[in-house]
Motif scaffolding. Structure first.
Motif, short mmCIF file in Angstrom:
data_model
loop_
_atom_site.label_atom_id
_atom_site.label_comp_id
_atom_site.label_asym_id
_atom_site.label_seq_id
_atom_site.Cartn_x
_atom_site.Cartn_y
_atom_site.Cartn_z
N UNK A 25 0.83 -1.21 0.00
CA UNK A 25 0.00 0.00 0.00
C UNK A 25 0.86 1.25 0.00
N UNK A 26 1.93 1.24 0.78
CA UNK A 26 2.83 2.38 0.82
C UNK A 26 3.56 2.56 -0.51
N UNK A 27 3.94 1.44 -1.12
CA UNK A 27 4.63 1.50 -2.42
C UNK A 27 3.70 2.09 -3.48
N UNK A 28 2.47 1.57 -3.55
CA UNK A 28 1.52 2.08 -4.55
C UNK A 28 1.20 3.55 -4.30
N UNK A 29 1.11 3.92 -3.02
CA UNK A 29 0.84 5.32 -2.70
C UNK A 29 1.97 6.22 -3.20
N UNK A 30 3.21 5.76 -3.01
CA UNK A 30 4.36 6.55 -3.45
C UNK A 30 4.41 6.64 -4.98
N UNK A 31 4.13 5.53 -5.64
CA UNK A 31 4.12 5.53 -7.11
C UNK A 31 3.06 6.50 -7.62
N UNK A 32 1.86 6.41 -7.02
CA UNK A 32 0.77 7.29 -7.45
C UNK A 32 1.07 8.75 -7.18
N UNK A 33 1.68 9.04 -6.03
CA UNK A 33 1.99 10.43 -5.68
C UNK A 33 3.04 10.99 -6.64
N UNK A 34 4.07 10.20 -6.92
CA UNK A 34 5.13 10.67 -7.82
C UNK A 34 4.59 10.84 -9.25
N UNK A 35 3.60 10.04 -9.63
CA UNK A 35 3.03 10.13 -10.97
C UNK A 35 1.93 11.19 -11.06
N UNK A 36 1.62 11.81 -9.93
CA UNK A 36 0.59 12.85 -9.93
C UNK A 36 -0.82 12.31 -10.11
N UNK A 37 -1.03 11.07 -9.70
CA UNK A 37 -2.36 10.45 -9.85
C UNK A 37 -3.30 11.03 -8.80
N UNK A 38 -4.47 11.42 -9.23
CA UNK A 38 -5.47 11.98 -8.33
C UNK A 38 -6.82 11.31 -8.57
N UNK A 39 -7.64 11.32 -7.54
CA UNK A 39 -9.01 10.82 -7.66
C UNK A 39 -9.92 12.04 -7.75
N UNK A 40 -10.70 12.12 -8.82
CA UNK A 40 -11.53 13.29 -9.04
C UNK A 40 -12.82 13.22 -8.23
N UNK A 41 -13.45 14.38 -8.08
CA UNK A 41 -14.74 14.43 -7.38
C UNK A 41 -15.79 13.59 -8.11
N UNK A 42 -15.71 13.61 -9.43
CA UNK A 42 -16.66 12.83 -10.23
C UNK A 42 -16.49 11.33 -9.95
N UNK A 43 -15.25 10.88 -9.86
CA UNK A 43 -14.99 9.46 -9.56
C UNK A 43 -15.49 9.10 -8.16
N UNK A 78 -17.96 10.57 -6.62
CA UNK A 78 -19.42 10.57 -6.69
C UNK A 78 -19.94 9.27 -7.29
N UNK A 79 -19.26 8.78 -8.34
CA UNK A 79 -19.68 7.52 -8.96
C UNK A 79 -19.53 6.36 -7.98
N UNK A 80 -18.45 6.38 -7.21
CA UNK A 80 -18.23 5.33 -6.24
C UNK A 80 -19.29 5.37 -5.15
N UNK A 81 -19.63 6.57 -4.69
CA UNK A 81 -20.67 6.72 -3.67
C UNK A 81 -22.01 6.25 -4.21
N UNK A 82 -22.30 6.60 -5.46
CA UNK A 82 -23.57 6.17 -6.07
C UNK A 82 -23.63 4.65 -6.16
N UNK A 83 -22.49 4.02 -6.47
CA UNK A 83 -22.45 2.55 -6.53
C UNK A 83 -22.74 1.96 -5.15
N UNK A 84 -22.24 2.61 -4.10
CA UNK A 84 -22.53 2.16 -2.73
C UNK A 84 -24.03 2.27 -2.46
N UNK A 85 -24.62 3.37 -2.86
CA UNK A 85 -26.05 3.57 -2.61
C UNK A 85 -26.89 2.52 -3.32
#
Length: 491
Positions: free
Chosen positions: A360-378, A380-387
């Motif tokens: 988890x720490x490795x993936x977090x570091x890879x994602x941070x260095x690559x500038x990966x972000x989770x958008x508000x739209x994503x 919202x879609x995840x929350x809608x799937x939960x609902x």
């Protein structure tokens, strides 16, 4: 303010913070001066209250506010200045001596407190050029598509009355009355009930005893309710059912054509096949992706070896161990039944927890260095799937995510992880390999066939490969309403 490091062993840190009494008094006096112009005290005109009087009345409460603010805000600032990230919320300790605390509130003693925490280790990212994965691809045949369509068509299948005896696959219409020890029980009676033999909707052993009956026949069927049956008064009990068969109907032949497509709500058989192909491709694609992900994580696990924060490992182990014990309790098994001991199981799952945290720490570091972000739209879609998973509980779920610390992160973590995996897939060497459906699903089948390993162990292993940090999950689905006892399902 003095910041003194008193412990630095591995990832563990302890910091002593000292704020001189004179600095605390100065901050208090600044606030008292501001308060002086705002308070209303009988006998004094606005803004004319002596500071000494204000201090006497409000000094301790203002100092208490200052202490609370410092304890709340300074730790994060101190860690930032040190260039450190704490794996968990730092533990803060200060004097518990009432006399000493009184002196601090009166600005007669220095404010001292300690921070204890584990740092997230610095991770030097390594090249992934050597990572090679095999992507298994299944060619979907026309026969498989047709087979799936026929399974779907069972929900729209029609039945035609027959004069002969009931056989497997036939629909029986009947009246029944259930009894335990000769006494009818609540929910054990129905009229004109329809049951397709072989559908496994009723209590195990019930449907098989309908085979050979014809319209007008009467029979007493004897069955035993499952030990885990939801109705406690019936669980494990032997019961009889007085059956009167009113009709036997055979399933009509199903042809894959436009008429069937229309019954299923699709405009044409071509469109139906296109939809079914897409569903099959999605199902196989999910299995393929999980296999690729496992290959990537296994190779990252071999590449990155470092000490992970013990508190994160403890928390992850507790999550896994709780699930293990829940699964064992539900299955009525023990560690001995799984050909292991609690001690050995603890050691194995501790290793899994450590792997998950580290990856988890490795993936977090890879994602941070690559500038990966989770958008508000994503999100919202995840929350809608939960609902969608909790119909009728939408308000409760929204309230949960709004009020529960970390709940939003439980939506973000898997999205972030999958985006990091996508990033890695673009960088590693991927070789496609055409396989059969059986070969694609073989590994899961083999795991499922291992009799001496609990299902709980398989789940834990799967969790270990889901390397995103564990967060508090959303509320579980409410239990479905209990069906009539005679419809007791084999669930």
């Amino acid at each position: 303010m003095q910041v003194i490091e008193t412990l630095a062993e591995g990832l563990k840190r302890e910091i002593k913070v000292v704020i001189p009494a004179k600095d605390m008094e100065q901050q208090m006096n600044e606030r008292l001066a501001d308060v002086k112009d705002k308070v209303r005290i009988n006998g004094f005109r606005p803004g004319k209250v002596p500071v000494s009087h204000v201090k006497k009345m409000y000094g301790k409460s203002i100092m208490a506010e200052l202490v609370n603010e410092i304890i709340r805000d300074r730790p994060s600032a101190i860690l930032s200045e040190r260039g450190e990230k704490s794996a968990t919320q730092p533990e803060i300790a200060m004097t518990e001596d009432e006399a000493e605390a009184e002196k601090i509130l009166n600005a007669q003693a220095d404010l001292e407190f300690t921070l204890s925490y584990e740092i997230i280790p610095a991770i030097e990212l390594k090249s992934v050029d050597g990572i090679k994965v095999t992507r298994e691809v299944v060619e979907i045949s026309e026969d498989e598509i047709n087979e799936q369509i026929l399974k779907i068509a069972e929900s729209a299948r029609t039945f035609e009355t027959k004069k002969g005896k009931a056989a497997d696959g036939d629909r029986v219409t009947m009246d029944y009355l259930g009894k335990v020890d000769g006494v009818a029980f609540d929910g054990g009676k129905d009229e004109d009930a329809e049951l397709v033999i072989g559908s496994n909707r009723f209590i195990p052993g019930f449907e098989e005893q309908l085979v050979g009956l014809k319209a007008g026949d009467e029979k007493v069927i004897t069955v035993t309710f499952p030990a885990e049956y939801p109705a406690a008064n019936l669980a494990g009990k032997e019961a009889t059912f007085d059956i009167t068969v009113k009709e036997v109907a055979a399933p009509a032949a199903t042809e894959i054509n436009d008429d069937l497509a229309t019954k299923l709500g699709v405009e044409s058989v071509e469109k139906l096949k296109e939809i079914v192909r897409g569903q099959i491709e999605s199902q196989y694609g999910n299995v393929t992706r999980q296999k690729i992900k496992r290959q990537i994580l296994d190779q990252l696990d071999a590449i990155y070896k470092f000490e992970a924060p013990s508190k994160l490992i403890d928390a992850e182990f507790d999550n896994i161990w709780r699930q293990i014990n829940t699964d064992l309790a539900q299955s009525g098994k023990t560690f001995a039944d799984e050909d292991t001991t609690e001690e050995a199981a603890r050691e194995e799952y501790r290793t899994l927890a450590e792997r998950r945290v580290r990856l988890g720490l490795v993936l977090s570091e890879i994602g941070e260095k690559a500038g990966i972000e989770v958008t508000d739209e994503e999100m919202q879609r995840s929350l809608f799937a939960q609902l969608q998973q909790f119909p009728g509980q939408e308000k409760e779920i929204l309230e949960f995510f709004r009020k529960t610390p970390g709940a939003a992160a439980s939506l973000r973590a898997p999205i972030f992880e999958e985006k990091v995996i996508d990033k890695l897939l673009a960088d590693v060497t991927v070789t496609d390999k055409t396989v059969t459906k059986e070969e694609l699903l073989a590994e899961d089948a083999e795991e499922g066939d291992k009799p001496k390993k609990a299902a709980s162990k398989k789940k834990a292993a799967a969790k270990a490969d889901d390397a995103a940090e564990g967060e508090e999950a959303a509320p579980k689905k409410k239990a479905a309403p209990k069906k009539k006892a005679a419809e007791g399902d084999a669930e």
